[in-house]
Design an enzyme around this catalytic site. Structure first.
Site, short mmCIF file in Angstrom:
data_model
loop_
_atom_site.label_atom_id
_atom_site.label_comp_id
_atom_site.label_asym_id
_atom_site.label_seq_id
_atom_site.Cartn_x
_atom_site.Cartn_y
_atom_site.Cartn_z
N GLU A 1 0.82 -1.20 0.00
CA GLU A 1 0.00 0.00 0.00
C GLU A 1 0.85 1.26 0.00
OE1 GLU A 1 -2.99 -0.27 3.04
OE2 GLU A 1 -3.52 -2.30 2.45
N CYS A 41 3.48 8.13 1.77
CA CYS A 41 4.04 7.05 2.59
C CYS A 41 4.22 5.83 1.69
CB CYS A 41 3.07 6.75 3.73
SG CYS A 41 3.62 5.41 4.78
N CYS A 73 7.18 -8.30 6.21
CA CYS A 73 8.40 -7.88 6.92
C CYS A 73 8.86 -9.02 7.80
CB CYS A 73 8.12 -6.64 7.77
SG CYS A 73 9.59 -6.03 8.64
N CYS A 90 7.86 -7.29 14.73
CA CYS A 90 7.47 -6.48 15.88
C CYS A 90 6.04 -6.93 16.26
CB CYS A 90 7.49 -5.00 15.53
SG CYS A 90 9.13 -4.48 14.97
N CYS A 110 2.68 -5.01 15.11
CA CYS A 110 2.61 -4.53 13.72
C CYS A 110 1.96 -5.58 12.82
CB CYS A 110 4.03 -4.23 13.24
SG CYS A 110 4.12 -3.85 11.47
N GLY A 167 7.06 -2.97 5.46
CA GLY A 167 8.43 -3.45 5.33
C GLY A 167 9.45 -2.62 6.07
N GLU A 168 10.64 -3.20 6.21
CA GLU A 168 11.76 -2.50 6.85
C GLU A 168 12.68 -2.01 5.72
OE1 GLU A 168 13.09 -1.31 9.79
OE2 GLU A 168 14.71 -0.78 8.40
N SER A 186 12.22 5.52 7.92
CA SER A 186 11.94 5.00 9.26
C SER A 186 12.49 3.60 9.39
CB SER A 186 10.42 5.00 9.50
OG SER A 186 10.12 4.35 10.71
N SER A 225 12.24 3.70 15.11
CA SER A 225 11.11 3.13 15.86
C SER A 225 11.62 2.60 17.19
CB SER A 225 10.48 1.99 15.05
OG SER A 225 9.89 2.52 13.90
N LEU A 226 11.45 3.38 18.22
CA LEU A 226 12.01 3.03 19.52
C LEU A 226 11.04 2.13 20.30
CD1 LEU A 226 14.66 3.68 20.83
CD2 LEU A 226 13.64 5.75 21.79
N HIS A 227 9.90 2.67 20.66
CA HIS A 227 8.78 1.91 21.24
C HIS A 227 8.98 1.35 22.64
CE1 HIS A 227 7.21 2.49 17.33
NE2 HIS A 227 7.76 1.47 16.75
N ASN A 250 -2.59 1.49 16.58
CA ASN A 250 -3.72 1.22 15.68
C ASN A 250 -4.11 -0.23 15.82
OD1 ASN A 250 -4.61 3.39 13.88
ND2 ASN A 250 -2.42 3.52 13.46
N CYS A 267 -0.61 4.22 7.83
CA CYS A 267 0.80 4.19 7.54
C CYS A 267 1.52 3.53 8.71
CB CYS A 267 1.30 5.61 7.36
SG CYS A 267 2.65 5.76 6.23
N1 SAH Z 1 9.80 -0.94 9.32
C1 SAH Z 1 9.97 0.44 9.57
C2 SAH Z 1 9.02 1.33 8.81
C3 SAH Z 1 7.59 0.91 8.68
S1 SAH Z 1 6.58 0.99 10.07
C4 SAH Z 1 9.89 0.71 11.07
O1 SAH Z 1 9.52 -0.18 11.81
O2 SAH Z 1 10.25 1.82 11.47
C5 SAH Z 1 6.28 2.73 10.40
C6 SAH Z 1 5.93 3.01 11.87
O3 SAH Z 1 4.63 2.51 12.25
C7 SAH Z 1 6.92 2.35 12.80
O4 SAH Z 1 7.28 3.23 13.83
C8 SAH Z 1 6.11 1.19 13.33
O5 SAH Z 1 6.63 0.70 14.53
C9 SAH Z 1 4.74 1.80 13.47
N2 SAH Z 1 3.66 0.83 13.65
C10 SAH Z 1 3.64 -0.47 13.27
N3 SAH Z 1 2.47 -1.04 13.62
C11 SAH Z 1 1.74 -0.10 14.24
C12 SAH Z 1 0.44 -0.10 14.83
N4 SAH Z 1 -0.34 -1.17 14.83
N5 SAH Z 1 0.00 1.05 15.38
C13 SAH Z 1 0.78 2.17 15.36
N6 SAH Z 1 2.00 2.21 14.80
C14 SAH Z 1 2.50 1.09 14.25
FE1 SF4 Z 2 8.67 -4.59 10.18
FE2 SF4 Z 2 8.50 -2.00 10.92
FE3 SF4 Z 2 6.41 -3.67 11.26
FE4 SF4 Z 2 8.60 -3.95 12.78
S1 SF4 Z 2 7.19 -2.18 12.73
S2 SF4 Z 2 7.48 -5.61 11.77
S3 SF4 Z 2 10.20 -3.44 11.32
S4 SF4 Z 2 7.29 -3.03 9.31
#
Ligand code: SAH
Ligand code: SF4
Length: 371
Positions: free
Chosen positions: A95, A108, A115, A119, A122, A174-175, A206, A228-230, A305, A348
Site C-alpha cells: 500500500e 508514505c 516484513c 514487531c 505490527c 516493510g523494513e 523510518s 522506531s524506539l517503542h 492502531n 501508515c
Molecule cells: N519498518 C519500519 C518502517 C515501517 S513501520 C519501522 O519499523 O520503522 C512505520 C511506523 O509505524 C513504525 O514506527 C512502526 O513501529 C509503526 N507501527 C507499526 N504497527 C503499528 C500499529 N499497529 N500502530 C501504530 N503504529 C504502528
Molecule cells: Fe517490520 Fe517496521 Fe512492522 Fe517492525 S514495525 S514488523 S520493522 S514493518
C-alpha cells in the site's frame, strides 16, 4: 527487456554508454520519466527516432499495477499496488498512502511485501516476510501517486513545477533498511534534480534500528531519519521489537549519534507506539528521558492502531497526555499523531495489503505530523 525504471542517473548513464550512446541521455530520460511522468517513447521528442526505436526493442518502463485507488473524505488517498507473491506467484499487494495537509503533501511508501522483523504490535510483521520490492516498484509508487494526483480535481490546474507530493516517508510496509540497495537507489531518484528533486530533509526513512545499515546510509544517502524506539529499556524492547536482541539500545543510541553527523537535520525522530499498559507508564517516560539524553531528538507518539487479534490496546488519551508532558517538561518537542482517513483503512506503519491479510480491518489512519 531492461526496465529503465530500475536505474538511478548513474546506472542509466552506464546503460546508455553500454549501447554506444552519450551519457547525457540519462538526464533527458529522467526528465521525461519523472518530471513529466511520461513513459511513452513516442512522446520523448528530444531523443532521436533511431534511438527511440532501439530502446523500444531492448527496454521497458514497467510500473507496478494499481489494483485499487481509495479516496477518503478528508482527502487522504490509498493505492493498492500489485506485487506478486514470490513463493507461489499468487497476487498480493502493498500500500501507498498520500496525506494532504495545509503546508505539505506526504506520500508514505512501502519497501517490502511483508516484513521479517516481527514487531509484535505490527500487522505487516505478523504476515511474515515475502519479498523485497524492486527499485521500479518503489519509485513506481511515487510515479503512480504523482500522476494520479495530477489528473485529479483540485490538482489538475497546478503548474508542472509545483509539487503536490512535497515529502516522502519510507514508512509503509516493510523494513526499508532490510531492502537496502533498492531503497537507496529509489531514494536517489527522489532526490535527483533531474527527477523529483526532493531535498534530503523532505525524505524520511523510518527504521526499527538496523545499526550497520544506518551507518552505511549516512554515507550513501543521508536523508532524515526516524527510529522506531517503542520501549525505553532492553528488556521490553527485546520483547516487542525483537531486532533489539541483535542491536540493543546502547548500540542504537550510538548509531543515531553517528548518523547525526551527516544527517540533513540536526535531530532524529523517535517513534513510540502507545500500547496500553505495556510501554506507556510514568516510569517508562522517565526511563525514556534518561535513555535519549545524549541524542538530539524529537518524539512522535503514535497511538496504537488496533487490528484483529493483535492482543494490544491503545493507551488512553489521558495516559498519552501524561507521557507527552513528561517528555515536554524534559525539553523535548513531542507530537502525537492524529487519526485520519479512517474510512479507507489507510494506516501508515501498519498497512497490510490486500491478499495476504484477509481479515476485516478496523484500523484507523494516522498522518505523519512531524516530518
Ligand atoms: N519498518 C519500519 C518502517 C515501517 S513501520 C519501522 O519499523 O520503522 C512505520 C511506523 O509505524 C513504525 O514506527 C512502526 O513501529 C509503526 N507501527 C507499526 N504497527 C503499528 C500499529 N499497529 N500502530 C501504530 N503504529 C504502528
Ligand atoms: Fe517490520 Fe517496521 Fe512492522 Fe517492525 S514495525 S514488523 S520493522 S514493518
Amino acid at each position: 527487456m531492461t526496465n529503465l525504471l530500475n536505474f538511478n542517473q548513474q546506472q542509466l548513464a552506464d546503460y546508455f554508454v553500454s549501447i554506444g550512446e552519450k551519457p547525457f541521455r540519462a538526464k533527458q530520460m529522467m526528465h521525461w520519466l519523472y518530471r513529466y511522468g511520461i513513459t511513452d517513447l513516442d512522446q520523448m521528442t528530444d531523443i532521436a527516432k533511431v534511438l527511440r526505436a532501439k530502446l523500444a526493442d531492448e527496454t521497458s518502463f514497467t510500473l507496478p499495477d494499481v489494483q485499487e485507488e481509495l479516496i477518503s473524505d478528508d482527502g487522504t488517498r490509498k493505492w493498492l499496488i500489485g506485487a506478486n507473491n514470490q513463493k507461489d506467484g499468487t497476487s498480493s499487494s502493498v500500500e501507498t498512502v498520500f496525506i494532504p495537509e495545509d503546508d505539505r503533501g506526504t506520500l508514505c511508501i512501502s519497501s517490502q511485501v511483508g516484513c521479517a522483523l516481527e514487531c509484535t504490535f505490527c500487522s505487516t510483521g505478523r504476515q511474515g516476510f515475502n519479498r523485497n520490492l524492486s527499485v521500479s516498484e518503489i519509485i513506481g509508487q511515487l510515479w503512480i501517486a504523482n500522476n494520479s494526483l495530477r489528473q485529479s480535481d483540485g490538482y489538475d490546474m497546478l503548474p508542472p513545477g509545483d509539487r503536490i507530493i512535497s515529502n516522502v516517508v519510507m514508512m509503509g510496509m516493510g523494513e526499508p533498511l532490510a531492502n537496502y540497495d533498492n531503497v537507496v537507489t529509489a531514494m536517489q531518484i527522489m532526490l535527483d534534480d533531474h527527477a523529483y528533486g526532493l531535498s534530503r530533509r523532505r525524505v524520511t526513512l523510518s527504521t526499527s534500528g538496523l545499526v550497520p545499515q544506518m551507518d552505511k546510509l549516512k554515507d550513501d544517502c543521508p536523508v532524515a531519519l526516524a527510529v522506531s524506539l517503542h520501549a525505553p529499556n532492553d528488556e521490553l524492547r527485546d520483547e516487542i521489537v525483537p531486532i533489539n536482541k541483535k542491536y540493543p539500545l546502547k548500540e542504537l543510541m550510538a548509531a543515531c549519534n553517528r548518523y547525526l553527523v551527516k544527517a540533513p537535520r540536526d535531530f532524529v525522530t523517535f517513534e513510540y507506539v502507545m500500547l496500553d499498559g505495556i510501554n506507556d507508564t510514568v516510569e517508562h517516560a522517565h526511563q525514556l528521558v534518561e535513555l535519549v539524553q545524549h541524542v538530539n531528538c524529537k518524539f512522535n507518539l503514535i497511538p496504537f492502531n488496533p487490528f484483529p487479534n493483535s492482543g494490544y490496546g491503545t493507551s488512553t488519551p489521558n495516559h498519552i497526555r501524561v507521557f507527552r508532558d513528561i517528555l515536554t517538561k524534559a525539553g523535548y518537542i513531542v507530537t502525537v499523531r492524529k487519526t485520519r482517513g479512517e474510512d479507507i483503512d489507510a494506516a501508515c506503519g501498519q498497512l497490510a495489503g490486500k491478499v495476504l491479510d484477509k481479515t476485516t480491518r478496523s484500523a484507523k489512519f494516522i498522518p505523519i505530523e512531524v516530518m
